[in-house]
Design a protein around this motif. Structure first.
Motif, mmCIF file in Angstrom:
data_model
loop_
_atom_site.group_PDB
_atom_site.id
_atom_site.type_symbol
_atom_site.label_atom_id
_atom_site.label_comp_id
_atom_site.label_asym_id
_atom_site.label_seq_id
_atom_site.Cartn_x
_atom_site.Cartn_y
_atom_site.Cartn_z
ATOM 1 N N UNK A 92 0.871 -1.185 0.000
ATOM 2 C CA UNK A 92 0.000 0.000 0.000
ATOM 3 C C UNK A 92 0.902 1.227 0.000
ATOM 4 N N UNK A 93 0.971 1.903 -1.138
ATOM 5 C CA UNK A 93 1.844 3.075 -1.266
ATOM 6 C C UNK A 93 1.239 4.258 -0.526
ATOM 7 N N UNK A 94 2.022 5.330 -0.455
ATOM 8 C CA UNK A 94 1.549 6.508 0.268
ATOM 9 C C UNK A 94 0.369 7.173 -0.418
ATOM 10 N N UNK A 95 0.201 6.888 -1.712
ATOM 11 C CA UNK A 95 -0.961 7.451 -2.401
ATOM 12 C C UNK A 95 -2.214 6.641 -2.148
ATOM 13 N N UNK A 96 -2.096 5.559 -1.339
ATOM 14 C CA UNK A 96 -3.247 4.755 -0.969
ATOM 15 C C UNK A 96 -3.569 3.640 -1.937
ATOM 16 N N UNK A 97 -2.840 3.566 -3.055
ATOM 17 C CA UNK A 97 -3.106 2.518 -4.026
ATOM 18 C C UNK A 97 -2.517 1.192 -3.548
ATOM 19 N N UNK A 98 -3.253 0.113 -3.807
ATOM 20 C CA UNK A 98 -2.822 -1.242 -3.426
ATOM 21 C C UNK A 98 -2.244 -1.909 -4.659
ATOM 22 N N UNK A 99 -0.982 -2.276 -4.573
ATOM 23 C CA UNK A 99 -0.302 -2.897 -5.707
ATOM 24 C C UNK A 99 0.252 -4.253 -5.284
ATOM 25 N N UNK A 100 -0.161 -5.335 -5.951
ATOM 26 C CA UNK A 100 0.362 -6.661 -5.598
ATOM 27 C C UNK A 100 1.854 -6.733 -5.880
ATOM 28 N N UNK A 101 2.594 -7.364 -4.979
ATOM 29 C CA UNK A 101 4.034 -7.519 -5.139
ATOM 30 C C UNK A 101 4.411 -8.978 -5.360
ATOM 31 N N UNK A 102 3.741 -9.890 -4.666
ATOM 32 C CA UNK A 102 4.013 -11.321 -4.826
ATOM 33 C C UNK A 102 2.680 -12.027 -4.969
ATOM 34 N N UNK A 103 2.574 -12.870 -5.997
ATOM 35 C CA UNK A 103 1.362 -13.656 -6.208
ATOM 36 C C UNK A 103 1.803 -15.044 -6.654
#
Length: 301
Positions: A92-103
């Motif tokens: 969860x970046x500081x801009x609030x967006x959720x970005x998957x890192x490991x799947x």
């Protein structure tokens, strides 16, 4: 409370104890398995995408170069989908967006972490979340942002854990049903060979006390305690009847034997009242005879 009621209450308590113990074991096992999953989540290292500043390594595209505050580092590295595991990590970046890192490749679904990410907990939080497609259920760990890392959400599916708990629950339910069946068979057996004969003897005793002296207990087999009790009960009643018969016979015989001297004495007295025994010696003879009859009656008494 009757003996049957106490027996049923005892069996109910046994079944309740088994049910409570089974529920406790299932709950304890479920908690233990969840603790193991939670420990695994807590021990999972953060991916490089979650690190800020100098911790980021590797080539970074120009259009995604991290700024001084490290805000673009979360999207500097592509999602790791080559991991042969069931691990899912989102940043969860500081801009609030959720970005998957490991799947991981073993995942059949991904966790629904939108609500957890929106909450932005300030402390580590462990929760259970469903899958986006409803195929799996996940245990998720939400870690707050620090000076060196972004906020992350790490999740693993707990389908195996839920299946193990489900199988354990079904096993204990089957065991409880088996115990209930055994208790029902034991209760039926005890009622048939123990309680029912005793209840029947109670009815017989009440009928006898009401005047029906010919009633007897049924099934006086000596193979069981109730049978021996019924046999002894019947023997007692038979001996009572024989004793009563002997008593009636004795009373009849005694009445007959006492009636003869009493009749003789009354006859002499009636003759005397009628004017008899006027000749000399007759009265003395009558008194002598009455004395003999009285002595005979005294011997009988």
């Amino acid at each position: 409370m009757t003996l049957r009621s106490r027996l049923l209450a005892g069996f109910a308590i046994v079944f309740l104890v088994v049910a409570v113990a089974s529920a406790f074991i299932v709950s304890a096992q479920r908690s233990r398995l969840y603790d193991q999953v939670d420990e695994q989540l807590m021990a999972t290292p953060l991916p490089v995408q979650a690190r800020i500043g100098p911790a980021v390594r590797g080539p970074v595209p120009v259009d995604r170069a991290p700024r001084a505050d490290g805000q673009a580092a979360a999207e500097a590295t592509p999602v790791d989908v080559e991991s042969i595991s069931d691990l899912y990590i989102a940043v969860i970046a500081e801009d609030g967006l959720v970005r998957p890192a490991v799947q991981g490749q073993l995942l059949q679904d991904i966790p629904d972490i939108a609500a957890l990410a929106a909450a932005q907990p300030s402390d580590p939080v462990l929760v259970t979340v469903p899958g986006v497609e409803g195929v799996s259920t996940f245990r998720a760990l939400a870690m707050p942002a620090t000076e060196t890392s972004f906020a992350t959400i790490t999740a693993v599916p707990i389908d195996d854990v839920d299946e193990a708990v489900r199988q354990l629950t079904f096993t204990f339910i089957g065991l409880a049903m088996l115990i209930l069946l055994v208790l029902a068979l034991i209760a039926s057996w005890v009622n048939r060979f123990g309680l029912r004969p005793i209840s029947a003897m109670t009815d017989v005793a009440e009928a006898i006390s009401s005047g029906d002296r010919d009633r007897r207990a049924e099934g006086d087999s000596e193979s069981t305690e109730a049978g021996r009790l019924g046999h002894a009960f019947n023997v007692m009643l038979d001996e009572r009847d024989q004793s009563d018969a002997r008593l009636r016979k004795f009373v009849s015989n005694a009445s007959h034997e006492l009636r003869t001297p009493l009749t003789s004495i009354r006859g002499y007295l009636d003759l005397y009242d009628a004017g008899g025994f006027r000749e000399p010696g007759q009265l003395d003879d009558a008194v002598r005879r009455m004395r003999i009859e009285s002595e005979r009656m005294h011997v009988l008494v």
